[in-house]
Design an enzyme around this catalytic site. Structure first.
Site, PDB file in Angstrom:
ATOM      1  N   LEU A   1      90.918  45.122  17.838  1.00 48.51           N
ATOM      2  CA  LEU A   1      91.280  44.104  18.691  1.00 48.51           C
ATOM      3  C   LEU A   1      90.110  42.883  19.076  1.00 48.51           C
ATOM      4  O   LEU A   1      90.733  42.151  19.934  1.00 48.51           O
ATOM      5  CB  LEU A   1      91.364  45.015  20.063  1.00 48.51           C
ATOM      6  N   SER A   2      89.047  43.225  18.382  1.00 46.60           N
ATOM      7  CA  SER A   2      88.145  42.163  18.880  1.00 46.60           C
ATOM      8  C   SER A   2      88.672  40.604  18.507  1.00 46.60           C
ATOM      9  O   SER A   2      88.197  39.940  19.309  1.00 46.60           O
ATOM     10  CB  SER A   2      86.725  42.469  17.883  1.00 46.60           C
TER      11      SER A   2
ATOM     12  N   LYS B   1      77.943  50.158  10.540  1.00 46.86           N
ATOM     13  CA  LYS B   1      76.980  49.897  11.774  1.00 46.86           C
ATOM     14  C   LYS B   1      75.686  50.489  11.067  1.00 46.86           C
ATOM     15  O   LYS B   1      74.707  49.858  11.897  1.00 46.86           O
ATOM     16  CB  LYS B   1      77.380  50.960  13.101  1.00 46.86           C
TER      17      LYS B   1
ATOM     18  N   ASP C   1      76.869  48.829  22.072  1.00 49.87           N
ATOM     19  CA  ASP C   1      77.715  49.814  22.353  1.00 49.87           C
ATOM     20  C   ASP C   1      77.055  50.584  23.732  1.00 49.87           C
ATOM     21  O   ASP C   1      77.819  51.075  24.466  1.00 49.87           O
ATOM     22  CB  ASP C   1      77.818  50.949  20.995  1.00 49.87           C
TER      23      ASP C   1
ATOM     24  N   GLY D   1      81.817  65.334  18.728  1.00 45.40           N
ATOM     25  CA  GLY D   1      81.596  64.537  17.636  1.00 45.40           C
ATOM     26  C   GLY D   1      80.075  64.290  17.324  1.00 45.40           C
ATOM     27  O   GLY D   1      79.343  64.497  18.512  1.00 45.40           O
TER      28      GLY D   1
ATOM     29  N   LEU E   1      86.545  57.923  24.159  1.00 42.57           N
ATOM     30  CA  LEU E   1      86.053  56.475  23.567  1.00 42.57           C
ATOM     31  C   LEU E   1      87.229  55.984  22.901  1.00 42.57           C
ATOM     32  O   LEU E   1      87.204  54.560  22.344  1.00 42.57           O
ATOM     33  CB  LEU E   1      84.921  56.615  22.670  1.00 42.57           C
TER      34      LEU E   1
HETATM   35  P1  NAP Z   1      82.321  58.374  12.920  1.00 42.04           P
HETATM   36  O1  NAP Z   1      81.050  58.033  12.666  1.00 42.04           O
HETATM   37  O2  NAP Z   1      83.383  58.347  11.720  1.00 42.04           O
HETATM   38  O3  NAP Z   1      82.553  59.699  13.522  1.00 42.04           O
HETATM   39  C1  NAP Z   1      83.938  60.460  13.729  1.00 42.04           C
HETATM   40  C2  NAP Z   1      83.451  61.782  14.507  1.00 42.04           C
HETATM   41  O4  NAP Z   1      84.870  62.310  14.514  1.00 42.04           O
HETATM   42  C3  NAP Z   1      82.667  62.949  13.605  1.00 42.04           C
HETATM   43  O5  NAP Z   1      82.154  63.583  14.406  1.00 42.04           O
HETATM   44  C4  NAP Z   1      83.978  63.854  13.026  1.00 42.04           C
HETATM   45  O6  NAP Z   1      83.446  65.187  12.751  1.00 42.04           O
HETATM   46  C5  NAP Z   1      84.865  63.912  14.012  1.00 42.04           C
HETATM   47  N1  NAP Z   1      85.961  64.003  13.383  1.00 42.04           N
HETATM   48  C6  NAP Z   1      87.053  63.483  12.650  1.00 42.04           C
HETATM   49  N2  NAP Z   1      87.983  64.208  12.160  1.00 42.04           N
HETATM   50  C7  NAP Z   1      87.909  65.313  12.877  1.00 42.04           C
HETATM   51  C8  NAP Z   1      88.527  66.393  13.066  1.00 42.04           C
HETATM   52  N3  NAP Z   1      89.872  66.500  12.221  1.00 42.04           N
HETATM   53  N4  NAP Z   1      88.477  67.547  13.704  1.00 42.04           N
HETATM   54  C9  NAP Z   1      87.113  67.575  14.396  1.00 42.04           C
HETATM   55  N5  NAP Z   1      86.329  66.341  14.502  1.00 42.04           N
HETATM   56  C10 NAP Z   1      86.596  65.502  13.522  1.00 42.04           C
HETATM   57  O7  NAP Z   1      83.057  57.382  13.735  1.00 42.04           O
HETATM   58  P2  NAP Z   1      82.331  56.771  15.210  1.00 42.04           P
HETATM   59  O8  NAP Z   1      82.005  55.206  14.910  1.00 42.04           O
HETATM   60  O9  NAP Z   1      81.607  57.555  15.757  1.00 42.04           O
HETATM   61  O10 NAP Z   1      83.723  56.596  16.052  1.00 42.04           O
HETATM   62  C11 NAP Z   1      84.443  57.617  16.770  1.00 42.04           C
HETATM   63  C12 NAP Z   1      85.545  57.360  17.676  1.00 42.04           C
HETATM   64  O11 NAP Z   1      85.001  56.552  18.702  1.00 42.04           O
HETATM   65  C13 NAP Z   1      86.335  56.251  17.035  1.00 42.04           C
HETATM   66  O12 NAP Z   1      87.718  56.570  17.434  1.00 42.04           O
HETATM   67  C14 NAP Z   1      86.230  55.034  17.381  1.00 42.04           C
HETATM   68  O13 NAP Z   1      87.377  54.094  17.460  1.00 42.04           O
HETATM   69  C15 NAP Z   1      85.605  55.272  18.767  1.00 42.04           C
HETATM   70  N6  NAP Z   1      84.870  54.169  19.256  1.00 42.04           N
HETATM   71  C16 NAP Z   1      85.199  53.398  20.367  1.00 42.04           C
HETATM   72  C17 NAP Z   1      84.485  52.519  20.916  1.00 42.04           C
HETATM   73  C18 NAP Z   1      84.704  51.746  22.021  1.00 42.04           C
HETATM   74  O14 NAP Z   1      84.070  50.638  22.403  1.00 42.04           O
HETATM   75  N7  NAP Z   1      85.767  52.285  23.177  1.00 42.04           N
HETATM   76  C19 NAP Z   1      83.135  52.439  20.183  1.00 42.04           C
HETATM   77  C20 NAP Z   1      82.685  52.814  19.234  1.00 42.04           C
HETATM   78  C21 NAP Z   1      83.603  53.981  18.666  1.00 42.04           C
HETATM   79  P3  NAP Z   1      82.537  65.632  11.268  1.00 42.04           P
HETATM   80  O15 NAP Z   1      81.289  64.936  11.403  1.00 42.04           O
HETATM   81  O16 NAP Z   1      82.711  66.754  11.052  1.00 42.04           O
HETATM   82  O17 NAP Z   1      83.384  64.563  10.133  1.00 42.04           O
END
Ligand code: NAP
Length: 291
Positions: free
Chosen positions: A16-17, A66, A102, A127, A230
């Site tokens: 969306l950015s 990141k 963030d 997470g 999030l």
């Molecule tokens: P990431 O580093 O890829 O981490 C993903 C997390 O989700 C990990 O803890 C992973 O667990 C877990 N996960 C994925 N699939 C899963 C499943 N099937 N069952 C259980 N756990 C699962 O991603 P991230 O950057 O942290 O982002 C996470 C979310 O936050 C995303 O949806 C992103 O869009 C959102 N976000 C939003 C904002 C905002 O401004 N609103 C900012 C940043 C991020 P494992 O470690 O076991 O793989």
């Protein structure tokens, strides 16, 4: 000369950015374009090098880079160092400076949109990826009383707890931190007695294979708690729908997304971010036919 700001990530189809950042640049009638640079891993070094060209003012960095971009920076601010992740790059005098907005976005939404008093609260984080790292450091800085990190891959949550513990020990913080598996027999009791649940997993994200999934069922969610997801697309995720049914408060990820972007905008342009304009553009992009 037209100047450029970009978002670097992969994939970027649903970002969306570009919509809300361009709306902010246009609001001030700046001769600047915000572009999506979808970048595969092997092209990351050249994309970063491109930022050093005079027409480029900087970039946002998103999943999955990141952490990787940190090593390409000439300077890194304290928060980005602490979290170990950069989501904003500013280009000035041929140098690249890395920031993490963030943390600011997460806290601003919690305070402003949910009016949540953070200090002394018991928090559960679902997470342990990049977002969970930023959220965890933000919350211990704000002196929550406990932080329980629940993740599918235990080594990842244990690594995060180790980093947090080191920071806590060196900074006279009294937050209790622990990593818990989804299978732990204490899980229900801990979740049911917390004040704040933050979903930092990708479960519930639109356009993913986990679109319909919620990390928790309604019977785990305490009535008086705040559930902060999030994930920002869809606006009401499966987890937020269940939290509502359970009588909990809810907060989605869109305000955080806009606030972190607004802080980045201010770093690049030195101007006050037009928050209303950015939020409307983000909502329209999300709800409109383009998403
Ligand atoms: P990431 O580093 O890829 O981490 C993903 C997390 O989700 C990990 O803890 C992973 O667990 C877990 N996960 C994925 N699939 C899963 C499943 N099937 N069952 C259980 N756990 C699962 O991603 P991230 O950057 O942290 O982002 C996470 C979310 O936050 C995303 O949806 C992103 O869009 C959102 N976000 C939003 C904002 C905002 O401004 N609103 C900012 C940043 C991020 P494992 O470690 O076991 O793989």
């Amino acid at each position: 000369m037209t100047q450029y700001i970009s978002v670097i990530g992969y994939p970027l189809k649903h970002s969306l950015s570009p919509y809300f950042q361009q709306a902010a640049l246009d609001y001030y009638q700046l001769d600047m374009r915000y572009e999506a640079w979808e970048t595969e891993t092997q092209n990351l070094p050249s994309a970063i090098e491109q930022l050093r060209q005079p027409q480029n003012m900087g970039a946002n960095v998103t999943v999955p880079y990141k952490e990787a971009v940190l090593h390409f920076m000439d300077d890194v601010d304290d928060m980005a160092k602490l979290v170990g992740a950069v989501n904003t790059i500013a280009h000035k005098d041929s140098k690249l400076a890395g920031f993490n907005t963030d943390v600011h976005g997460f806290l601003q939404a919690l305070r402003k949109d949910a009016e949540f008093e953070i200090k002394g609260k018991r928090v559960v984080i679902l997470g342990a990826g990049g977002a969970a790292r930023a959220v965890s450091f933000a919350l211990i800085q704000e002196r929550v009383s406990s932080l329980t990190i629940i993740n599918r891959t235990m080594t990842r949550s244990e690594d995060l707890v180790d980093s947090l513990t080191r920071h806590i020990a060196g900074n006279r913080i009294e937050t209790k931190v622990a990593a818990l598996s989804w299978q732990n027999s204490m899980l229900r009791e801990i979740v049911q007695s917390c004040h704040l649940i933050v979903n930092c997993t990708t479960l519930g994200m639109k356009h993913s294979t986990q679109e319909e999934h919620s990390p928790l069922t309604a019977d785990f969610i305490p009535k008086g708690a705040l559930v902060y997801d999030l994930v920002y697309n869809p606006l009401e995720t499966p987890l937020l729908r269940l939290a509502k049914q359970a009588g909990a408060g809810i907060l989605g990820g869109l305000p955080m997304l806009v606030y972190q972007g607004a802080a980045s905008f201010e770093i690049w342009t030195g101007r006050e971010a037009p928050l209303g304009v950015m939020l409307t553009a983000a909502e329209q992009a999300l709800l409109g036919s383009r998403r």
